[in-house]
Design a protein around this motif. Structure first.
Motif, PDB file in Angstrom:
ATOM      1  N   ALA A 175       0.767   8.603   6.745  1.00 49.33           N
ATOM      2  CA  ALA A 175       0.034   9.292   6.120  1.00 49.33           C
ATOM      3  C   ALA A 175       0.128  10.880   6.418  1.00 49.33           C
ATOM      4  CB  ALA A 175      -1.531   8.995   6.413  1.00 49.33           C
ATOM      5  N   GLN A 176       0.270  11.608   5.258  1.00 45.11           N
ATOM      6  CA  GLN A 176       0.526  12.951   5.281  1.00 45.11           C
ATOM      7  C   GLN A 176      -0.888  13.611   5.562  1.00 45.11           C
ATOM      8  OE1 GLN A 176       3.365  14.912   4.817  1.00 45.11           O
ATOM      9  NE2 GLN A 176       1.971  16.612   5.508  1.00 45.11           N
ATOM     10  N   VAL A 177      -0.819  14.418   6.655  1.00 41.01           N
ATOM     11  CA  VAL A 177      -2.005  15.071   7.147  1.00 41.01           C
ATOM     12  C   VAL A 177      -1.984  16.450   6.279  1.00 41.01           C
ATOM     13  CG1 VAL A 177      -3.328  15.973   9.079  1.00 41.01           C
ATOM     14  CG2 VAL A 177      -2.042  14.107   9.444  1.00 41.01           C
ATOM     15  N   ALA A 212       0.804  -1.045  -0.153  1.00 38.57           N
ATOM     16  CA  ALA A 212       0.103  -0.034   0.183  1.00 38.57           C
ATOM     17  C   ALA A 212       0.802   1.221  -0.057  1.00 38.57           C
ATOM     18  CB  ALA A 212      -0.962  -0.002   1.336  1.00 38.57           C
ATOM     19  N   ASP A 213       0.575   2.356  -0.485  1.00 38.59           N
ATOM     20  CA  ASP A 213       1.155   3.576  -0.493  1.00 38.59           C
ATOM     21  C   ASP A 213       0.042   4.717  -0.773  1.00 38.59           C
ATOM     22  OD1 ASP A 213       0.499   3.347  -3.221  1.00 38.59           O
ATOM     23  OD2 ASP A 213       2.574   3.211  -3.949  1.00 38.59           O
ATOM     24  N   LYS A 214       0.693   5.848  -1.089  1.00 38.95           N
ATOM     25  CA  LYS A 214       0.052   7.326  -1.330  1.00 38.95           C
ATOM     26  C   LYS A 214      -1.056   7.447  -0.115  1.00 38.95           C
ATOM     27  CE  LYS A 214       0.292   6.239  -6.219  1.00 38.95           C
ATOM     28  NZ  LYS A 214      -0.705   5.683  -7.334  1.00 38.95           N
ATOM     29  N   ILE A 264       0.635  10.685  10.534  1.00 34.97           N
ATOM     30  CA  ILE A 264       0.570   9.663  11.376  1.00 34.97           C
ATOM     31  C   ILE A 264       0.294   8.528  10.808  1.00 34.97           C
ATOM     32  CG2 ILE A 264      -1.277  11.739  12.642  1.00 34.97           C
ATOM     33  CD1 ILE A 264      -3.431  10.146  11.000  1.00 34.97           C
ATOM     34  N   PRO A 265       0.497   7.239  11.687  1.00 34.63           N
ATOM     35  CA  PRO A 265       0.605   5.943  11.141  1.00 34.63           C
ATOM     36  C   PRO A 265      -0.657   5.306  10.896  1.00 34.63           C
ATOM     37  CG  PRO A 265       1.110   5.872  13.659  1.00 34.63           C
ATOM     38  CD  PRO A 265       0.857   7.549  12.970  1.00 34.63           C
ATOM     39  N   LEU A 266      -0.731   4.756   9.916  1.00 31.51           N
ATOM     40  CA  LEU A 266      -1.977   3.795   9.534  1.00 31.51           C
ATOM     41  C   LEU A 266      -1.528   2.334   9.488  1.00 31.51           C
ATOM     42  CD1 LEU A 266      -3.609   5.928   6.607  1.00 31.51           C
ATOM     43  CD2 LEU A 266      -4.234   5.926   8.812  1.00 31.51           C
ATOM     44  N   ALA A 267      -2.452   1.649  10.428  1.00 32.53           N
ATOM     45  CA  ALA A 267      -2.210  -0.010  10.191  1.00 32.53           C
ATOM     46  C   ALA A 267      -3.350  -0.574   9.657  1.00 32.53           C
ATOM     47  CB  ALA A 267      -2.003  -0.474  11.683  1.00 32.53           C
ATOM     48  N   LEU A 268      -2.763  -1.228   8.570  1.00 28.79           N
ATOM     49  CA  LEU A 268      -3.719  -1.989   7.792  1.00 28.79           C
ATOM     50  C   LEU A 268      -3.711  -3.752   8.086  1.00 28.79           C
ATOM     51  CD1 LEU A 268      -3.135   0.538   6.123  1.00 28.79           C
ATOM     52  CD2 LEU A 268      -3.766  -0.570   4.069  1.00 28.79           C
ATOM     53  N   PRO A 279     -15.342  13.703  12.255  1.00 27.00           N
ATOM     54  CA  PRO A 279     -14.286  12.719  11.754  1.00 27.00           C
ATOM     55  C   PRO A 279     -13.575  13.371  10.692  1.00 27.00           C
ATOM     56  CG  PRO A 279     -16.369  11.760  11.301  1.00 27.00           C
ATOM     57  CD  PRO A 279     -16.719  13.202  12.089  1.00 27.00           C
ATOM     58  N   GLY A 280     -12.199  12.912  10.503  1.00 29.23           N
ATOM     59  CA  GLY A 280     -11.251  13.162   9.173  1.00 29.23           C
ATOM     60  C   GLY A 280     -11.544  12.142   8.510  1.00 29.23           C
ATOM     61  N   ALA A 281     -10.699  11.981   7.378  1.00 27.54           N
ATOM     62  CA  ALA A 281     -10.685  10.719   6.498  1.00 27.54           C
ATOM     63  C   ALA A 281      -9.394  10.224   5.927  1.00 27.54           C
ATOM     64  CB  ALA A 281     -11.869  11.207   5.265  1.00 27.54           C
TER      65      ALA A 281
END
Length: 145
Positions: free
Chosen positions: A134-136, A25-27, A118-122, A39-41
């Motif tokens: 993830a760039q905010v 995964a990327d982008k 921020i980190p995203l864990a899939l 909420p954010g997305a």
């Protein structure tokens, strides 16, 4: 003739040495809400591996709760609905983008500001886990390139 068969054999060996498709995964990026407390997305792209898999969840320590969502269009009226899992086809691509699939991030922490990451864990049904940074971006800002 022997030289040609050697070249053909070498070419076949090299063709078999290609790296197999690997789940990735990327982008990744996150859009902050326009109104504080909403909420954010999160958005990203998943590339399927050699075998089909299923995305089960996305989480981040930057939010208290996250949900997989999809924007639906019913006779010109858009609505969002949660999804519990998402098939990822072998060697295919699944895009999370504004107006489509996304991850709702509820109760984002106060330190999550435009320009931070921020980190995203899939988590996948196969047991595979991927982590992205993830760039905010702010509510009215364009997506990062």
């Amino acid at each position: 003739m022997r030289g040609i068969s050697g070249i053909v054999a070498a070419a076949l060996l090299l063709a078999g040495c290609g790296k197999p498709a690997e789940l990735g995964a990327d982008k990744a990026w996150v859009r902050l809400p326009a109104v504080a407390g909403r909420p954010g997305a999160a958005y990203f792209t998943i590339r399927g591996g050699a075998q089909a898999d299923t995305l089960l969840a996305v989480s981040t320590p930057a939010a208290l709760r996250s949900e997989l969502h999809e924007t639906m269009d019913h006779q010109g009226v858009k609505s969002m609905q949660p999804t519990h899992d998402l098939p990822v086809p072998a060697k295919g691509e699944v895009e999370f983008a504004p107006g489509g699939r996304h991850v709702m991030l509820f109760d984002l922490g106060p330190g999550v500001k435009p320009g931070t990451r921020i980190p995203l864990a899939l988590a996948f049904a196969s047991g595979k886990k991927l982590e992205l940074q993830a760039q905010v971006v702010g509510a009215g800002d364009p997506p990062p390139n």
